[in-house]
Design a protein around this motif. Structure first.
Motif, PDB file in Angstrom:
ATOM      1  N   GLN A 259     -88.087  81.906  17.451  1.00 51.20           N
ATOM      2  CA  GLN A 259     -88.174  80.784  17.777  1.00 51.20           C
ATOM      3  C   GLN A 259     -87.850  80.301  19.613  1.00 51.20           C
ATOM      4  O   GLN A 259     -88.323  79.901  19.304  1.00 51.20           O
ATOM      5  N   TRP A 260     -86.868  80.685  19.919  1.00 55.16           N
ATOM      6  CA  TRP A 260     -87.161  80.720  21.542  1.00 55.16           C
ATOM      7  C   TRP A 260     -88.313  81.129  21.857  1.00 55.16           C
ATOM      8  O   TRP A 260     -88.379  79.686  22.861  1.00 55.16           O
ATOM      9  N   ALA A 261     -88.509  82.076  21.634  1.00 51.80           N
ATOM     10  CA  ALA A 261     -89.452  82.631  22.591  1.00 51.80           C
ATOM     11  C   ALA A 261     -90.891  81.818  22.516  1.00 51.80           C
ATOM     12  O   ALA A 261     -91.700  81.847  22.973  1.00 51.80           O
ATOM     13  N   LEU A 262     -91.000  81.314  21.112  1.00 52.09           N
ATOM     14  CA  LEU A 262     -92.307  80.491  20.790  1.00 52.09           C
ATOM     15  C   LEU A 262     -92.265  78.682  21.768  1.00 52.09           C
ATOM     16  O   LEU A 262     -92.853  78.769  21.981  1.00 52.09           O
ATOM     17  N   ASP A 263     -90.961  78.466  22.277  1.00 49.12           N
ATOM     18  CA  ASP A 263     -90.526  77.710  22.399  1.00 49.12           C
ATOM     19  C   ASP A 263     -90.452  77.701  24.294  1.00 49.12           C
ATOM     20  O   ASP A 263     -90.711  77.076  25.001  1.00 49.12           O
ATOM     21  N   ASN A 264     -90.569  79.096  24.668  1.00 48.24           N
ATOM     22  CA  ASN A 264     -90.560  79.094  26.082  1.00 48.24           C
ATOM     23  C   ASN A 264     -91.826  79.935  26.427  1.00 48.24           C
ATOM     24  O   ASN A 264     -92.080  80.607  27.447  1.00 48.24           O
ATOM     25  N   VAL A 265     -92.757  80.212  25.730  1.00 45.74           N
ATOM     26  CA  VAL A 265     -94.154  81.069  26.001  1.00 45.74           C
ATOM     27  C   VAL A 265     -94.094  80.095  27.541  1.00 45.74           C
ATOM     28  O   VAL A 265     -94.565  82.259  28.305  1.00 45.74           O
ATOM     29  N   ALA A 266     -93.994  79.116  27.954  1.00 43.98           N
ATOM     30  CA  ALA A 266     -94.474  79.090  28.943  1.00 43.98           C
ATOM     31  C   ALA A 266     -93.779  80.065  30.340  1.00 43.98           C
ATOM     32  O   ALA A 266     -94.422  79.498  31.445  1.00 43.98           O
TER      33      ALA A 266
END
Length: 269
Positions: A259-266
């Motif tokens: 979930q963290w990865a999805l939230d921080n793709v930018a």
């Protein structure tokens, strides 16, 4: 009851402010060295000062009952002495076990005479952002030990624990090792990032020197320390990692790395 948050514009301190607001706290004082750039919510009292220069904190502690202490080994003892003299009762510190590089903070807090709660997080999920430069430029992550494992924790979860501890006296005198909800190898992390980014990312086992070179564009001189200290700690005693700690303290599920990865793709593009 005024709560002081030091490092209030840093990665975790800013999130502590948000979590305190979310828990209904209305008397928050946020310490920052640059109030004009702080961009803190209007309901938060902004105080100017620098913990690395305790002489700038003359009135910062007035009326403060408890505080969140961001790690700073150089002047912690002086800062805490001023806090105690002003009537501060409880400090929640971000530090580390006594034998770790942040152990001097824990020791200074316990020596201060204040009630205390230690937060001892291990691997931050945000540390994976050090891979961003090599992912963008080469599509490959280089490290020595692909199977080295840890239980990375999101900074937002650390902040949630800090806010909880600040509001509940039952946490006095407690040391909380903190971890994320699952044990993951370095290749597990890369795989989760690849899924979030929708692209292939390879993992290339590398020497110490190759790893430092790959991390230096993102970390500068810190890369050598990180490789020789943080990376060497992964994979030791993973059975003892406190993967339920965030839920146990806050009552809310901890953030998964996926979930963290999805939230921080930018941050990786």
């Amino acid at each position: 009851m005024t709560i002081l948050v030091t490092g209030a514009t840093a990665n975790i301190g800013r999130k502590v402010v948000d979590h305190l607001l979310g828990l209904g706290v209305t008397d928050i004082r946020a310490l920052t060295a640059n109030p004009r750039k702080a961009a803190l919510p209007a309901e938060v009292q902004v105080a100017e000062g620098n913990p690395r220069r305790p002489d700038t904190l003359a009135k910062v502690f007035d009326g403060v009952d408890r505080m969140y202490l961001a790690p700073n080994s150089d002047t912690t003892a002086d800062l805490l002495a001023r806090a105690r003299a002003a009537g501060v009762r409880h400090v929640v510190d971000l530090s580390g076990e006594p034998e770790s590089w942040w152990g001097t903070v824990s020791t200074a807090v316990e020596d201060s005479g204040l009630a205390w709660t230690h937060l001892w997080p291990a691997d931050f999920m945000e540390n994976s952002l050090t891979w961003s430069d090599q992912i963008r430029s080469t599509g490959t992550v280089r490290e020595p030990r692909p199977d080295a494992a840890s239980a990375p924790i999101a900074m937002d979860d650390i902040a949630a624990v800090a806010a909880t501890a600040l509001l509940d006296d039952t946490h006095f005198g407690r040391s909380y090792p903190l971890a994320g909800p699952e044990i993951l190898t370095r290749t597990d992390l890369v795989r989760a990032l690849a899924t979030a980014l929708g692209r292939d990312i390879a993992f290339a086992p590398s020497t110490r020197e190759e790893t430092i070179a790959a991390l230096t564009p993102a970390m500068g001189e810190t890369a050598t320390w990180y490789v020789d200290n943080a990376l060497t700690s992964f994979g030791e005693s993973t059975d003892a990692l406190p993967i339920g700690s965030v839920h146990d303290i806050t009552g809310r599920p901890a953030t998964t790395f996926a979930q963290w990865a999805l939230d921080n793709v930018a941050g990786f593009r």
